[in-house]
Enzyme design. Structure first.
Site, PDB file in Angstrom:
ATOM      1  N   GLU A   1       0.840  -1.212   0.000  1.00 23.56           N
ATOM      2  CA  GLU A   1       0.000   0.000   0.000  1.00 23.56           C
ATOM      3  C   GLU A   1       0.872   1.258   0.000  1.00 23.56           C
ATOM      4  O   GLU A   1       0.562   2.243  -0.677  1.00 23.56           O
ATOM      5  CB  GLU A   1      -0.945  -0.013   1.208  1.00 23.56           C
TER       6      GLU A   1
ATOM      7  N   GLU B   1      -4.043  -9.517   3.984  1.00 25.76           N
ATOM      8  CA  GLU B   1      -4.852  -9.205   5.177  1.00 25.76           C
ATOM      9  C   GLU B   1      -6.026 -10.152   5.394  1.00 25.76           C
ATOM     10  O   GLU B   1      -6.418 -10.422   6.535  1.00 25.76           O
ATOM     11  CB  GLU B   1      -5.389  -7.762   5.086  1.00 25.76           C
TER      12      GLU B   1
END
Length: 692
Positions: free
Chosen positions: A105, A125
């Site tokens: 990210e 995640e």
């Protein structure tokens, strides 16, 4: 500081330095912001490169900060990305080895990204029951396309960087020195304006509604009890259907929603429990370890063969010792067949097959194993047999060799006393099938050396097992608890349930297999053998006699094609047995018990709370070091549903006062004496506390 700043000509280089994987902890996040701010205010700097020291670009969030205020402290990862994105000089991410989760990210927030081949790229995640929370679900579809991004986010599986080379994720692949290449690239784009931002890329996917609906249906069918995969689809859908900032807001809302779910809490608990299990309070990290370059296994049966395969899979040569040539040949043939089956499934190359089979040799002579660094005994579960073996091992094994027993219930201290070197003796309790099951109970004897314990824990990692330390007691952690679970299963049969109902209720709760199917798979005669020993040693402990009656009928399970269920040749499917059900009903009548309808809820509560209560005793006695170790034993060795986090975590979720209340109700029923709450459980419940 965990982020270093250097200037290389006109390029500022910020290096993340927070080993082992450059987790984005508070200090690292501050370091990035400080570095970018410094570079922007320096007129001589034209561009910025962000990279990672050591073995990673960044593995994402710093797990040491999970559940602490530092995780949410400013600058958060959102803030860091905003600072980079809004910088008026180009920021280039130079990626090597690993860019995962928040690390990816962060890179997506940069204006450019360069990478070396072979770097692992992922947003994993979902495996913790959450979704990427710093723009990953909004930015990744913009650079790799909707389909690829959705697959990566929903599965969490890493993709090698070269497979993404043709996408907008990477502006350049660098074959040589990454830093040289990254600085050269930064110089080349230093004056290019406007600065490209991933957020400005339009997602172009014809008929995206159809694709997203298809994805929802597919993911819903596959996600089972886990809410995260479907929420990942919703977050990615927002990237297509909403403006960027609205999409970010949707991602955030879904993230916060998931963090609160029991499923996500359970997955995060399991993640940390696995890491905690390898830490032994009185054995420091730097305890010297013994070298394990060769191994021996005593016994070529199912267990011995499986244990030998673990060593061979890790590249450790192993000798299997048997008493008779016929047994040895049979054992080696089974191992070969197991590897052949794996090869047929395409999970093993011919080269690996040859290598592994070549590492396993057989012998009939104790003298031939004397120079091995470790020997694991996997013979019949009988103290007399173990005594013979360990006295012989004491004679033949070189000094410093580790002598391990694969006993599942016997006293490791007693076994160690058969040798003149109790400090070298340890229990290594593998679970069947040993080449598949992840759990390894490492049983620490009273005199086991700390170096032997540290070596065994390191070895468990090398052979890809989850090692959990247990003290010495009858059955250690797992089997001692499962005995109480099995006792309740037996009492349920006397009171009105049948094997199929009990199994189905527990499997619906999420167990891989109910107690009666499990008994048939393992062999009911094993439990019978242990109960016969219990009748002599602990006459005060009561059992249902149904299992003994079953064994007296010769119904030992799948190996005799008849156990609690009937089996057909070549078919492992259990078929309810009228003969067994009649026997159970007759036994209730013989005991004078009037059978009643038992709810699935009662079945689950009695079986699971029996585990919890015994777990509390194990914890109190110091047999287990921590409640999460008990959970790990059950998640990795007994098929406890991972989305419930293990028996002790599940009890915490239900609330310990509620567990005690249910136990008080059961104490009024059949064999009620089994329901005295363990003192630790009673105390924690009264104080409103939890195990974990």
């Amino acid at each position: 500081m965990t982020a270093e700043y250097q200037v290389n000509g006109a390029v500022a280089v910020i290096t993340l330095a927070n080993p082992p994987v450059n987790g984005l902890g508070l200090s690292t996040r501050k370091g990035i912001v400080d570095g970018v701010t410094k570079a922007l205010s320096d007129a001589a700097v034209k561009a910025v490169v962000i990279t990672g020291a050591g073995k990673a670009f960044s593995g994402g969030a710093d797990i040491k900060e999970f559940n602490t205020p530092a995780a949410m402290a400013e600058p958060t990862l959102h803030t860091v990305i905003r600072v980079i994105e809004n910088a008026d000089k180009p920021v280039v991410a130079a990626i090597h080895s690993v860019a995962m989760g928040g690390g990816l990210e962060l890179a997506l927030g940069c204006h450019y990204r360069v990478a070396v081949p072979g770097a692992q790229i992922a947003l994993p995640e979902v495996k913790l029951g959450i979704l990427p929370g710093a723009g990953g679900t909004q930015r990744l579809p913009r650079v790799v396309g909707l389909e690829m991004a959705l697959n990566m986010i929903v599965s969490g599986t890493p993709v090698p960087s070269e497979k993404l080379a043709k996408t907008k994720l990477f502006d350049q692949m660098i074959d040589g020195d990454l830093m040289q290449g990254a600085v050269a690239f930064a110089n080349k784009v230093a004056d290019v304006r406007p600065l490209p931002k991933v957020r400005d890329i339009r997602i172009d996917y014809p008929n995206y509604e159809g694709f997203l609906q298809f994805s929802r249906n597919t993911v819903k069918a596959m996600a089972g009890p886990f809410p995260a995969p479907l929420k990942c689809v919703e977050a990615v859908a927002a990237a297509v259907t909403q403006k960027f900032d609205e999409g970010l807001k949707t991602e955030r809302e879904l993230f916060v929603e998931l963090v609160q779910t029991n499923e996500s809490k359970a997955l995060r608990h399991a993640f940390f429990a696995e890491r905690a299990a390898s830490k032994i309070p009185d054995v420091p990290e730097d305890t010297p370890r013994r070298e394990i370059k060769s191994a021996a296994v005593i016994g070529a049966g199912t267990m011995g063969g499986g244990i030998a395969m673990n060593f061979a899979n890790a590249g450790i040569p192993v000798k299997i010792l048997e008493m008779k040539q016929e047994a040895l040949d049979k054992g080696l043939a089974t191992i070969r067949k197991n590897y052949e089956n794996t090869m047929k499934k395409g999970k093993l190359t011919q080269e690996k097959f040859d290598q592994r089979v070549g590492l396993i040799t057989g012998t009939l002579s104790y003298e031939e194993i004397g120079q091995c660094d470790i020997v694991v005994e996997a013979v019949f579960e009988d103290m007399g047999v173990k005594e013979t073996v360990f006295k012989k091992l004491d004679e033949v094994m070189k000094q410093g060799a580790i002598l391990a027993s694969n006993t599942s219930t016997l006293d490791v201290d007693k076994i160690a006393s058969f040798t003149k070197r109790p400090q070298d003796v340890i229990g290594l309790h593998f679970f069947s099938p040993a080449n598949v099951m992840k759990l390894l109970e490492i049983v620490r004897g009273e005199k086991t050396g700390k170096d032997v314990l540290a070596t065994s824990m390191a070895l468990s990692k090398k052979i890809k097992k989850i090692g959990v330390v247990s003290g010495v007691c009858d059955g250690f952690i797992g089997n001692r608890m499962i005995e109480q679970y099995s006792r309740q299963a037996g009492f349920l049969l006397e009171e009105g349930a049948l094997p199929e109902q009990v199994d189905k209720a527990v499997e619906k709760f999420g167990f891989a297999m109910g107690p009666f199917r499990m008994g048939d798979l393992a062999g009911n005669d094993i439990g019978w053998y242990i109960r016969k020993r219990r009748y002599v040693e602990k006459p005060e402990v009561t059992y249902s006699k149904t299992a003994d009656l079953l064994c007296e009928m010769g119904r030992f399970g799948q190996k005799t094609s008849a156990g609690w269920y009937d089996y057909k040749a070549g078919d492992r499917k259990p078929y309810p047995s009228q003969m067994v059900n009649d026997m159970i009903v007759k036994h209730s009548a013989d005991l004078g018990i009037e059978r009643r309808k038992i709810s699935d809820e009662e079945i689950v509560e009695r079986l699971v709370y029996a585990l919890v209560n015994e777990g509390a005793r194990i914890l109190e006695e110091g047999i287990a070091q921590r409640a999460s170790d008990i959970d790990m034993v059950y998640l990795a060795g007994y098929g406890f549903p991972v989305f419930r986090g293990g028996p002790m975590f599940y009890a915490d979720t239900v609330g310990l006062p509620n567990v005690v209340m249910a136990m008080e109700k059961f104490a009024k029923g059949n064999h009620g004496q089994a329901w005295t709450p363990a003192p630790l459980l009673a105390r924690l419940a009264a104080e409103g506390k939890t195990f974990n």
